[in-house]
Scaffold this active site. Structure first.
Site, PDB file in Angstrom:
ATOM      1  N   GLY A   1       0.821  -1.210   0.000  1.00 27.41           N
ATOM      2  CA  GLY A   1       0.000   0.000   0.000  1.00 27.41           C
ATOM      3  C   GLY A   1       0.848   1.250   0.000  1.00 27.41           C
ATOM      4  N   ASP A   2       1.874   1.278   0.852  1.00 22.76           N
ATOM      5  CA  ASP A   2       2.802   2.412   0.892  1.00 22.76           C
ATOM      6  C   ASP A   2       3.557   2.546  -0.422  1.00 22.76           C
ATOM      7  OD1 ASP A   2       2.109   2.955   3.497  1.00 22.76           O
ATOM      8  OD2 ASP A   2       3.906   2.088   4.381  1.00 22.76           O
ATOM      9  N   LEU A   3       4.055   1.426  -0.917  1.00 25.53           N
ATOM     10  CA  LEU A   3       4.876   1.454  -2.129  1.00 25.53           C
ATOM     11  C   LEU A   3       4.062   1.862  -3.351  1.00 25.53           C
ATOM     12  CD1 LEU A   3       6.884  -1.820  -1.457  1.00 25.53           C
ATOM     13  CD2 LEU A   3       7.658   0.525  -1.097  1.00 25.53           C
TER      14      LEU A   3
ATOM     15  N   SER B   1       3.242   5.543  -3.307  1.00 23.55           N
ATOM     16  CA  SER B   1       4.423   6.344  -3.637  1.00 23.55           C
ATOM     17  C   SER B   1       4.698   6.337  -5.131  1.00 23.55           C
ATOM     18  CB  SER B   1       5.643   5.815  -2.885  1.00 23.55           C
ATOM     19  OG  SER B   1       5.558   6.095  -1.506  1.00 23.55           O
TER      20      SER B   1
ATOM     21  N   GLN C   1      -3.773   5.497  -0.464  1.00 29.10           N
ATOM     22  CA  GLN C   1      -3.353   4.096  -0.404  1.00 29.10           C
ATOM     23  C   GLN C   1      -4.491   3.179  -0.835  1.00 29.10           C
ATOM     24  OE1 GLN C   1      -2.187   4.584   3.751  1.00 29.10           O
ATOM     25  NE2 GLN C   1      -0.206   3.695   3.268  1.00 29.10           N
TER      26      GLN C   1
END
Length: 412
Positions: free
Chosen positions: A183-185, A188, A215
């Site tokens: 989710g973070d990746l 980003s 996200q």
């Protein structure tokens, strides 16, 4: 890092984004990874941290260095090639300082909960008044609008609310989170793409805008066919383990020393596979001679998989990859140790050595390969406030006396 100083003020790096100045007021991964990609591509990224509460990813293992001077390799991986300053955004002096920097920046990236920057009187409308061309990239759990916008969120929030968690795992067990902070990746990555798109628009219009990435939204786009299966056929995707919902054989198969992925489901690849493993007649076996027959779950389980298991069990992962060559889609399921030592990964310069505490530590490199650019050697992540004098002196025009006063007052 090769640095020049544009007009003796703005630090720039070499690369396709050289001359682009990014203020990074994010922390952990959803944000730092976005700005790291921009830095790897040549942007001058200035990481802004609170002087008393720096990015807490600095406390995440693994650590490198002697006791008492250990540095986080986790933090360094996502903050390499950046310059570091400290600003207390809650202080009046800190707010004024950020506004000064915004006047000289092209992009600001933040990953606070929506509304936080507005409460600090540093929201987009305020900063836009300082620099109408500013690209304001905001990464959050649920985005800047909608009924859930103000909810706190982490990576697992995105995996859960975006549907991916419900699809992962095995049919006879509870769902399993994806084994990385996807989710973070993903957020980003989309933020980096959106930032570059907004910059392109600003080049034409002279006006900046908000890049709003959530996200949940980002994870939703990673669910492959789940959305259209539901909207078209009312089918709800559920965990399938290593199976594909409609393509077979296409999954994990055991061998002598581990497992391989094999995806030879087309008639062409199936015929080649049968020949490679010494039974070419299996390609014309009327029970499994077409894709449609091999797609049938019962046929796959009773006829195709046993055949593959018999073939593959004779060989190691390396031997199977050698047999497959460039003829059929077969890959060893590798450990991270095997990936790091993979000659192909080395040929692609995908493990780069970054200085940390006097040592060179390998971490993943930049997967974007541009034919017109030379990849520069990565530089270490900054210490908190390491470049205060450089950036605040040159970019914000502060004198040594002013810097000393701001530090004494807790603004930097």
């Amino acid at each position: 890092m090769t640095e020049t100083f544009q007009n003796d003020a703005i630090p720039t790096r070499t690369g396709p984004l050289s001359g682009l100045t990014v203020l990074d007021i994010t922390r952990v991964v959803a944000g730092p990874f976005c700005s790291m990609l921009l830095a790897d591509l040549g942007a001058t990224v200035i990481k802004v941290e609170h002087p008393d509460e720096p990015d807490y990813a600095r406390t995440f293992p693994p650590f490198v260095g002697e006791e008492g001077g250990e540095l986080s390799a986790f933090f360094s991986q996502f903050n390499r090639n950046k310059l570091g300053i400290t600003i207390n955004l809650k202080s009046a002096e800190g707010k004024a300082l950020l506004k000064k920097l915004v006047c000289r920046a092209d992009v600001l990236v933040e990953n606070f909960r929506p509304g936080t920057m507005d409460r600090l009187d540093l929201g987009y409308e305020v900063l836009k008044a300082e620099n109408p061309k500013l690209i304001y990239t905001a990464i959050s759990g649920y985005g800047r609008n909608g009924p859930n916008a103000s909810k706190p969120a982490y990576d697992n929030t995105g995996q859960a609310s975006g549907g991916l968690w419900s699809m992962n795992g095995y049919a006879d067990r509870p769902p399993v989170r994806v084994g990385t902070i996807i989710g973070d990746l993903a957020a980003s990555l989309y933020a980096a793409i959106g930032t570059l798109a907004a910059l392109r628009e600003a080049e034409k219009s002279g006006l900046g805008q908000v890049v709003d990435v959530s996200q949940q939204d980002s994870v939703l786009t990673l669910t492959e066919n789940a959305v259209v299966r539901y909207t078209a056929k009312n089918e709800i995707a559920s965990p399938l383990g290593n199976e594909h919902p409609f393509v077979r054989p296409y999954g994990q198969f055991p061998c002598k020393d581990g497992y391989v992925f094999f995806g030879g489901y087309t008639d062409k690849f199936w015929a080649i596979t049968c020949t490679l493993f010494g039974e070419p007649d299996k390609a014309s076996d009327p029970a499994i001679d077409t894709m449609e027959k091999r797609f049938d779950p019962t046929v796959a389980e009773t006829k195709v998989n046993p055949l593959l298991n018999r073939w593959f069990s004779r060989y190691t992962k390396a031997e199977l990859e050698e047999i497959a060559g460039d003829k059929i889609p077969l890959s060893a399921i590798k450990t991270i140790a095997e990936v790091v030592e993979d000659p192909h990964i080395a040929a692609r310069n995908m493990i780069v050595k970054v200085p940390i505490a006097g040592k060179l530590i390998g971490m993943f490199g930049l997967p974007i390969k541009l034919s017109g650019a030379v990849e520069a050697a990565p530089q270490s992540a900054p210490a908190p406030g390491e470049h205060n004098e450089l950036i605040l002196g040159k970019l914000a025009g502060l004198s040594p006396g002013e810097l000393h006063a701001l530090k004494a007052g807790g603004a930097i």
